[in-house]
Motif scaffolding. Structure first.
Motif, PDB file in Angstrom:
ATOM      1  N   LYS A 223     -21.684  43.143 -41.666  1.00  0.00           N
ATOM      2  CA  LYS A 223     -21.408  41.615 -41.561  1.00  0.00           C
ATOM      3  C   LYS A 223     -19.968  41.611 -41.026  1.00  0.00           C
ATOM      4  O   LYS A 223     -19.025  42.334 -41.409  1.00  0.00           O
ATOM      5  N   ASN A 224     -19.507  40.781 -40.087  1.00  0.00           N
ATOM      6  CA  ASN A 224     -18.245  40.474 -39.412  1.00  0.00           C
ATOM      7  C   ASN A 224     -18.146  38.801 -39.467  1.00  0.00           C
ATOM      8  O   ASN A 224     -18.998  38.195 -39.403  1.00  0.00           O
ATOM      9  N   SER A 225     -16.979  38.696 -39.636  1.00  0.00           N
ATOM     10  CA  SER A 225     -16.404  37.169 -39.440  1.00  0.00           C
ATOM     11  C   SER A 225     -14.759  37.149 -39.162  1.00  0.00           C
ATOM     12  O   SER A 225     -14.140  38.179 -39.462  1.00  0.00           O
ATOM     13  N   GLN A 226     -14.445  35.999 -38.756  1.00  0.00           N
ATOM     14  CA  GLN A 226     -12.935  35.852 -38.514  1.00  0.00           C
ATOM     15  C   GLN A 226     -12.519  34.499 -39.121  1.00  0.00           C
ATOM     16  O   GLN A 226     -13.333  33.403 -39.005  1.00  0.00           O
ATOM     17  N   ALA A 227     -11.325  34.405 -39.057  1.00  0.00           N
ATOM     18  CA  ALA A 227     -10.629  33.151 -39.395  1.00  0.00           C
ATOM     19  C   ALA A 227      -9.312  33.046 -38.602  1.00  0.00           C
ATOM     20  O   ALA A 227      -8.536  33.850 -38.795  1.00  0.00           O
ATOM     21  N   GLN A 228      -8.997  31.955 -37.853  1.00  0.00           N
ATOM     22  CA  GLN A 228      -7.841  31.734 -37.417  1.00  0.00           C
ATOM     23  C   GLN A 228      -7.241  30.367 -37.574  1.00  0.00           C
ATOM     24  O   GLN A 228      -7.940  29.542 -37.716  1.00  0.00           O
TER      25      GLN A 228
ATOM     26  N   GLY B  60     -10.311  34.035 -46.073  1.00  0.00           N
ATOM     27  CA  GLY B  60     -11.057  35.097 -46.607  1.00  0.00           C
ATOM     28  C   GLY B  60     -11.854  34.669 -47.684  1.00  0.00           C
ATOM     29  O   GLY B  60     -11.755  33.571 -48.448  1.00  0.00           O
ATOM     30  N   GLU B  61     -12.592  35.402 -48.308  1.00  0.00           N
ATOM     31  CA  GLU B  61     -13.574  35.246 -49.538  1.00  0.00           C
ATOM     32  C   GLU B  61     -12.497  35.272 -50.854  1.00  0.00           C
ATOM     33  O   GLU B  61     -11.230  35.857 -50.967  1.00  0.00           O
ATOM     34  N   SER B  62     -13.010  34.657 -51.872  1.00  0.00           N
ATOM     35  CA  SER B  62     -12.358  34.097 -53.072  1.00  0.00           C
ATOM     36  C   SER B  62     -11.967  35.610 -53.734  1.00  0.00           C
ATOM     37  O   SER B  62     -11.080  35.655 -54.581  1.00  0.00           O
ATOM     38  N   LYS B  63     -12.686  36.644 -53.550  1.00  0.00           N
ATOM     39  CA  LYS B  63     -12.616  38.034 -54.060  1.00  0.00           C
ATOM     40  C   LYS B  63     -11.719  38.902 -53.264  1.00  0.00           C
ATOM     41  O   LYS B  63     -11.622  40.051 -53.425  1.00  0.00           O
ATOM     42  N   TYR B  64     -10.903  38.461 -52.260  1.00  0.00           N
ATOM     43  CA  TYR B  64     -10.176  39.060 -51.191  1.00  0.00           C
ATOM     44  C   TYR B  64      -8.732  39.035 -51.765  1.00  0.00           C
ATOM     45  O   TYR B  64      -7.631  39.393 -51.177  1.00  0.00           O
ATOM     46  N   ASN B  65      -8.313  38.459 -52.809  1.00  0.00           N
ATOM     47  CA  ASN B  65      -6.955  38.295 -53.413  1.00  0.00           C
ATOM     48  C   ASN B  65      -6.668  39.276 -54.592  1.00  0.00           C
ATOM     49  O   ASN B  65      -7.374  39.330 -55.611  1.00  0.00           O
TER      50      ASN B  65
ATOM     51  N   ARG C  23      -9.508  38.911 -39.164  1.00  0.00           N
ATOM     52  CA  ARG C  23     -10.708  39.677 -38.821  1.00  0.00           C
ATOM     53  C   ARG C  23     -11.144  40.314 -40.007  1.00  0.00           C
ATOM     54  O   ARG C  23     -10.612  41.450 -40.215  1.00  0.00           O
ATOM     55  N   PHE C  24     -12.392  40.174 -40.270  1.00  0.00           N
ATOM     56  CA  PHE C  24     -13.119  40.627 -41.650  1.00  0.00           C
ATOM     57  C   PHE C  24     -14.206  41.622 -41.008  1.00  0.00           C
ATOM     58  O   PHE C  24     -15.250  41.272 -40.166  1.00  0.00           O
ATOM     59  N   GLN C  25     -14.145  42.762 -41.434  1.00  0.00           N
ATOM     60  CA  GLN C  25     -15.246  43.964 -40.911  1.00  0.00           C
ATOM     61  C   GLN C  25     -15.757  44.705 -42.055  1.00  0.00           C
ATOM     62  O   GLN C  25     -15.095  44.722 -43.082  1.00  0.00           O
TER      63      GLN C  25
ATOM     64  N   GLU D  34     -15.556  31.467 -38.565  1.00  0.00           N
ATOM     65  CA  GLU D  34     -16.821  31.449 -38.010  1.00  0.00           C
ATOM     66  C   GLU D  34     -17.387  32.766 -38.443  1.00  0.00           C
ATOM     67  O   GLU D  34     -16.915  33.817 -38.499  1.00  0.00           O
ATOM     68  N   VAL D  35     -18.884  32.941 -38.648  1.00  0.00           N
ATOM     69  CA  VAL D  35     -19.483  33.890 -38.867  1.00  0.00           C
ATOM     70  C   VAL D  35     -19.850  34.751 -37.404  1.00  0.00           C
ATOM     71  O   VAL D  35     -20.077  33.916 -36.442  1.00  0.00           O
ATOM     72  N   LEU D  36     -19.701  35.942 -37.518  1.00  0.00           N
ATOM     73  CA  LEU D  36     -19.995  37.020 -36.209  1.00  0.00           C
ATOM     74  C   LEU D  36     -21.312  37.528 -36.317  1.00  0.00           C
ATOM     75  O   LEU D  36     -21.859  37.614 -37.349  1.00  0.00           O
ATOM     76  N   ALA D  37     -21.681  37.995 -35.145  1.00  0.00           N
ATOM     77  CA  ALA D  37     -23.240  38.797 -35.037  1.00  0.00           C
ATOM     78  C   ALA D  37     -22.696  40.173 -35.847  1.00  0.00           C
ATOM     79  O   ALA D  37     -21.576  40.743 -36.097  1.00  0.00           O
ATOM     80  N   LEU D  38     -23.878  40.729 -36.381  1.00  0.00           N
ATOM     81  CA  LEU D  38     -23.986  41.904 -37.395  1.00  0.00           C
ATOM     82  C   LEU D  38     -23.709  42.869 -36.149  1.00  0.00           C
ATOM     83  O   LEU D  38     -23.761  42.656 -35.047  1.00  0.00           O
ATOM     84  N   ASP D  39     -23.229  44.130 -36.698  1.00  0.00           N
ATOM     85  CA  ASP D  39     -22.996  45.326 -35.679  1.00  0.00           C
ATOM     86  C   ASP D  39     -24.224  45.633 -35.475  1.00  0.00           C
ATOM     87  O   ASP D  39     -25.264  45.710 -35.742  1.00  0.00           O
ATOM     88  N   GLY D  40     -23.992  46.012 -34.107  1.00  0.00           N
ATOM     89  CA  GLY D  40     -25.263  46.391 -33.117  1.00  0.00           C
ATOM     90  C   GLY D  40     -26.116  45.459 -33.014  1.00  0.00           C
ATOM     91  O   GLY D  40     -27.573  45.633 -32.556  1.00  0.00           O
TER      92      GLY D  40
END
Length: 748
Positions: free
Chosen positions: A588-593, A176-181, A564-566, A619-625
């Protein structure tokens, strides 16, 4: 009239509680080790209906004592470095004095109470979420100066400091981002408006333990807890009065001084700590000063009534020489000898707990935190003023001895005033946001093997109106309101109890699922013309297996996690020349596992070994749409400053008065950005992404206890003298040392 009736009812409840206090019971006993020797300073935890209601520290004779206990059933357990006991049931009748001695066994299992992973606190083995705990003994053994030093090396955690003492420090949890805590001290949330927080300002002095809960915790704490919670617990008053002092010096003219004290007398507890760290740094304009203070006051009438007050203050001043290491685009102009930042961070908290009946407890907490910074540059000064006020009250209802329900309400007010967040006259204005949170949690354990925690929280986030700005980029944006719901569930199941004396011990399966949110920060709201920005969201789960071996002297854990970050916020278009073309959107979307593997090995009470390895696939995921990511990112690209491979180890050996410690952190290659221009380098036709090479940092230290409460110690950081950069372009300190003396009054 209604207020008068409420006051009378409240007075009657207090009177009844005071009368019942006269009929309360007492629990006391002695804590001893496997050889029958008393264990001074052992922590003894008391639970009722799965909720931790009190904790005591054994005195110099190994004796503990709980007073003011109501009639009913309780569970008691104890722990000390390298030692732990199983939870034992105790039952009281009115006015009864129960003596219960506790025999500790050699154990690598962490069995302490954690207050940040469940309402009311719970023992670590009874929590399904991934929790790590670093206590005071380990902090002292490592010789840590800052809180982030003990967070570094926890599974799933990546800590990045910009080079030197006081350099901006971000913590990334599970990709996650550093501002997600959510970052807290004694439960006081310190995050700035929108979630950001610089960990460099928090000292290690005065800390009793650090709790890190990995996974979304918005069901407990609301906004800003997308990927985890870092809760720093300050030392509490317990036992007879005791005072400590510390003086330290080292490389780069580093100086550190600290003093503290604590005590408990007739229900009144007190503890304080004052510390200061100074360093001249490595290059020009690299000097640093950090001053911190903790104060904890409390009054307790048995387990029925408790008042608490906590204060934390920090003032720091650091130069900002800028990047002076890696320069792939050749853009450096030299050391910045002008820029520097000053910060004043203060937190105040008042808590009141009342046991209204044998089954109902009311817990009320109010806190206020301010975080003010001023940044001086050759182009002028900028100010950033943050304030956060929280009022939280909850009722804990014991439905049975194995089922507890907690429900409550929270009012959270945050606001920011920043030099660059201005109106049409270019004057800074106050931007407020209010959250009304309603939460519910159920803790249920149908047997000694299964522990289930479920919870849900509703947050109504109301953001104030934004006036037009003077650049013509932001029109008037009216106040907005959005409702978010965040559920949470965690399960811990002991599949196999195992033979306590055999090689194969207990097997525990644990897992959790939840969602989290982070509302937009001030710049995301103020520098675009989009009034419809929504909070960023996370959906996460983890599952793992903990295996205990050799009579719990070895504990191994493997945990898989997925995030999953949405609705992540991106800025589309725009330039510094044409501010009116900026626009933010939740696209923007991304995920981490990944996998977290850890072990703790306690072959002897005097020897402790531990280590962890984290594999992270982000990984960075595709933008919505769309089929593409937002420029300059590409689909499948790893997230910045989050390495695929990382690990650590810690070894501590005690021999009589001597303690030796070595610990290390190993990090693989991580993607980073241009040190000078960041992502803007791509706009100038230059590359903006670069691989930051991996590194290994090894530290080693010792301490030796002399008579009369005197202890000498020393530590070498970066023992192998490695050249590396946690943040690309900002060199970390090469081999350096510190040495000092500690004094304890009275001596043991």
């Amino acid at each position: 009239m209604r207020i008068g009736k409420t006051a009378i009812l409240f007075f009657l409840c207090l009177s009844a509680a005071a009368f019942n206090l006269l009929q309360a019971g007492t629990l006391e006993g002695t804590v001893s080790d496997p050889g029958g020797q008393v264990v001074p300073g052992a922590r003894v935890s008391l639970k009722r209906s799965l909720v931790a209601i009190d904790e005591r520290q054994a005195d110099s004779r190994g004796v503990y004592r709980f007073e003011g206990l109501q009639e009913g059933k309780y569970q008691i357990s104890a722990n000390a470095p390298g030692l732990a006991s199983a939870s034992v049931d105790v039952e009281f009748r009115k006015d009864e004095v129960v003596k219960k001695d506790i025999r500790l066994q050699l154990s690598a299992l962490v069995s302490q109470v954690v207050v940040s992973a469940a309402l009311g606190g719970a023992l670590v083995p009874e929590i399904g979420a991934s929790v790590s705990l670093i206590d005071q003994h380990e902090i002292d053994d490592r010789g840590a100066q800052n809180a982030f030093e003990v967070v570094r090396g926890i599974p799933g955690i990546e800590v990045n400091q910009a080079g030197r003492h006081g350099g901006v420090t971000g913590v990334f949890i599970r990709g996650g981002e550093s501002k997600y805590n959510a970052v807290m001290i004694d439960g006081m949330e310190l995050n700035e408006f929108g979630g950001s927080f610089d960990m460099a300002s928090l000292p290690a002095d005065g800390i009793e333990r650090v709790e890190v809960t990995r996974g979304p915790e918005s069901a407990l704490y609301g906004p800003n807890a997308l990927t985890g919670v870092i809760n720093i617990i300050s030392r509490k008053g317990d036992g007879p009065a005791r005072f400590t002092a510390l003086a330290e010096g080292g490389s780069y003219s580093t100086r550190r001084f600290a003093t503290g004290g604590s005590g408990l007398t007739k229900g009144f507890s007190w503890a304080y700590n004052l510390s200061r760290v100074d360093s001249d740094g490595v290059v020009a304009n690299d000097n640093y000063r950090n001053q911190s203070a903790f104060l904890s006051l409390g009054y307790r009438q048995g387990t029925r009534r408790q008042f608490d007050f906590h204060f934390f203050g920090n003032a720091n001043d650091s130069g900002a020489p800028g990047p002076y290491g890696s320069d792939p685009n050749g853009f450096f102009y030299g050391i910045d000898t002008v820029s520097r930042g000053k910060q004043n961070l203060f937190g105040y908290q008042f808590g009141y707990t009342e046991q209204l009946s044998s089954r109902v407890r009311q817990v009320t907490v109010a806190s206020l935190a301010t975080n003010d910074t001023i940044y001086h540059t050759q182009w002028g000064d900028s100010n950033n003023n943050n304030l956060r006020g929280i009022f939280n009250t909850r009722s804990e209802i014991a439905l049975s001895g194995r089922d507890t329900l907690a429900a409550g309400f929270e009012f959270n007010r945050e606001q920011i005033r920043h030099t660059y967040i201005s109106d049409s006259q270019y004057n800074p204005f106050l931007l407020p946001r209010t959250s009304f949170g309603y939460f519910l949690e159920n803790r249920w354990s149908p047997s000694n093997r299964l522990y289930l925690i479920t919870g849900i929280r509703f947050d109504n986030l109301r953001t104030g109106a934004l006036p037009p700005d003077g650049y013509g980029s932001r029109p008037y944006i009216p106040a907005t309101s959005v409702v978010k719901v965040n559920p949470r569930i965690s399960v811990a199941y002991l599949v196999q109890n195992g033979d306590s004396k055999g090689q194969l011990g207990g097997t525990r399966i644990h897992g959790s699922f939840g969602t989290g949110i982070r509302p937009p920060d001030g710049f995301e709201l103020a520098f675009t013309n989009n009034p419809g920005l929504k909070p960023e969201r996370s959906i996460s789960f983890d599952a793992g297996v903990e295996q205990r071996l050799f009579a719990s002297r070895t504990v191994v854990d493997f945990t898989y996690f997925y995030n999953r970050f949405q609705d992540q916020i991106i800025t589309l278009g725009g330039s510094m020349i044409n501010l009116s073309s900026y626009r933010s959107a939740n696209l923007k979307n991304s995920q981490a596992q990944g996998l977290e593997a850890s072990f703790r090995f306690q072959p002897l009470q005097s020897l402790e070994l531990g280590g962890q390895y984290t594999y992270l696939d982000s990984e960075v995921l595709a933008l919505d749409g769309a089929s593409q990511a937002n420029a300059p990112y590409t689909v499948g690209q790893p997230l910045v400053r989050r390495p695929r491979h990382s690990g650590s180890y810690n070894v501590t050996w005690h021999y009589r008065n001597l303690t030796l410690n070595t610990n290390a952190y190993l990090r693989g290659v991580a993607l980073d950005v241009d040190p000078s221009l960041g992502l803007s380098a791509c706009s100038y036709g230059m590359p903006c992404f670069f691989n930051n090479p991996g590194y290994t940092r090894v530290d080693a230290g010792f301490s030796y206890r002399l008579p009369k409460g005197v202890e000498v110690y020393g530590k070498i950081n970066n023992l192998l003298n490695r050249k590396y950069e946690e943040v690309f372009g900002y060199p970390a300190l090469r081999a350096n040392f510190v040495a000092g003396m500690k004094f304890s009054f009275p001596s043991e």
